[in-house]
Design a protein around this motif. Sequence first.
Motif, short mmCIF file in Angstrom:
data_model
loop_
_atom_site.label_atom_id
_atom_site.label_comp_id
_atom_site.label_asym_id
_atom_site.label_seq_id
_atom_site.Cartn_x
_atom_site.Cartn_y
_atom_site.Cartn_z
N VAL A 85 -10.16 22.10 -0.08
CA VAL A 85 -11.24 21.42 0.63
C VAL A 85 -11.06 21.63 2.15
O VAL A 85 -9.93 21.64 2.63
N CYS B 99 -10.96 14.26 -0.50
CA CYS B 99 -10.66 15.04 0.70
C CYS B 99 -9.63 16.14 0.50
O CYS B 99 -9.25 16.81 1.45
N ASN C 161 -10.33 20.80 5.48
CA ASN C 161 -9.70 19.59 6.01
C ASN C 161 -8.34 20.00 6.53
O ASN C 161 -7.56 20.61 5.80
N LEU C 162 -8.05 19.68 7.78
CA LEU C 162 -6.78 20.09 8.38
C LEU C 162 -5.69 19.04 8.19
O LEU C 162 -4.58 19.20 8.68
N VAL C 163 -6.02 17.96 7.47
CA VAL C 163 -5.05 16.86 7.33
C VAL C 163 -4.56 16.73 5.88
O VAL C 163 -3.45 17.15 5.54
N CYS C 164 -5.39 16.19 5.03
CA CYS C 164 -4.95 15.73 3.70
C CYS C 164 -4.42 16.84 2.78
O CYS C 164 -3.42 16.61 2.08
N GLY D 22 -16.46 14.05 -3.12
CA GLY D 22 -16.15 13.29 -1.92
C GLY D 22 -14.67 13.24 -1.60
O GLY D 22 -14.29 12.89 -0.49
N VAL E 60 2.23 2.10 -3.45
CA VAL E 60 1.22 2.72 -4.32
C VAL E 60 1.07 4.19 -3.98
O VAL E 60 1.08 5.06 -4.83
N LEU F 129 -16.15 19.33 -1.83
CA LEU F 129 -16.59 17.98 -2.16
C LEU F 129 -17.80 18.04 -3.10
O LEU F 129 -17.86 17.35 -4.11
N GLU G 135 0.83 -1.21 0.00
CA GLU G 135 0.00 0.00 0.00
C GLU G 135 0.86 1.26 0.00
O GLU G 135 0.58 2.22 -0.69
N ILE H 60 1.58 7.52 -6.34
CA ILE H 60 0.56 8.55 -6.56
C ILE H 60 1.14 9.91 -6.20
O ILE H 60 1.02 10.86 -6.95
N GLU I 284 -0.70 17.46 2.46
CA GLU I 284 0.19 16.44 1.89
C GLU I 284 0.30 16.55 0.37
O GLU I 284 1.13 15.86 -0.22
#
Lengths: 216, 216
Positions: free
Chosen positions: A118, A91, A120-123, A89, A5, A66, A2, A9, A126
């Motif tokens: 979007v 993130c 979102n405090l995470v994704c 949808g 992959v 989203l 995983e 990406i 990155e």
Amino acid sequence: MEVKVMKNILGENEKIAEDNRKFFRDKKIFVLNLMGSPGSGKTTLLEKTLSKLTQKIKVAVIEGDLFTARDAERIEREGVPVVQINTSGGCHLDAPMVRRAAESLNLDAIDLLIVENVGNLVCPAEFDIGENMKAVVLSITEGDDKPLKYPLIFKESAACVLNKIDLLPFTNFNLEQARADLEIIHPMIEIFETSCTKEIGIYNWCEFLIDKMKNF
Amino acid sequence: MEVKVMKNILGENEKIAEDNRKFFRDKKIFVLNLMGSPGSGKTTLLEKTLSKLTQKIKVAVIEGDLFTARDAERIEREGVPVVQINTSGGCHLDAPMVRRAAESLNLDAIDLLIVENVGNLVCPAEFDIGENMKAVVLSITEGDDKPLKYPLIFKESAACVLNKIDLLPFTNFNLEQARADLEIIHPMIEIFETSCTKEIGIYNWCEFLIDKMKNF
């Protein structure tokens, strides 16, 4: 398996992000990636920012959500070119999404492209989209523990906008603690205290943006 | 290609989630997956909920965070068994993480396991952890447009806790609109209006939880 992959990406995204950066630089467009939690006040800050900046420079906006085009409709009312990306949808925004959206704008006519990511405090932290600067909006009502709990987004951002500062008296948010934690995570981060409803701190934030654009 | 990989990961997670559900049922443990944005007030709601529920039933908590054990430390002060999961930047909890954490608890001694997910209105909704019920905390300060903008999490949740209701007079949150939008997205959703600082609505929310446990 995983992890491999995921790396592939990310690698592909980074390649397109680098290409985006070159593409925008050739057109002399400064790109801001504006991030923050749902409801931190990104769109309202953007409205206030646009009402100040559009007197001086030409701005366009890419709205990431989203679903719905609500934020894009709000920005359109500011008289600014805007494109909505619906991730259905997903993130975060990625570099290919931003490139496709940007190409639908008249890029010769703009100096600054603001991409509202979007909520979102995470994704989003990155994924490089090819921006020149990241900024994160943290609202006072979210709590002062967020920088230590979500460090990457604060580490990646040149500026942190502490928004809804007018609600400070009604919360237990410790401003000194938040500033100290931000200092630990990212000593060079610029911190702004703003209230969009009370029109506090918007000027300083806008001046900072213009200054960053000049030195790019 | 990417979609295929994603499906495989989800498929694997769903298998383990189903196994978790069976595992918890065998032990007569009801599992609540508590979700919401960063700063929506999940941990504070949990503190208030525990102080009410622990008089009647035996509860344990799994705390999900990217980094830090701050929330687990807060829960520990309530005298409740708690395990912290740090995702090291990961944006949601998954079924294997929850299983490993649960196995470190004395499961024979509890009736209710509350899992506080990572602060994120997007990704946690996509990952079944083997819970019996999902609930989402939305704070008034996040804005009334969130149900339509992040529909999946509201569609998946049996209950929506509208938290920080004491801050309603200081925001432009339209309670009627939010309720109408929630109704469209998920007609069966139970809506609670709470304030943890003013001790509003906690009793009804706790009674609802106990009722759900009885009928499981």
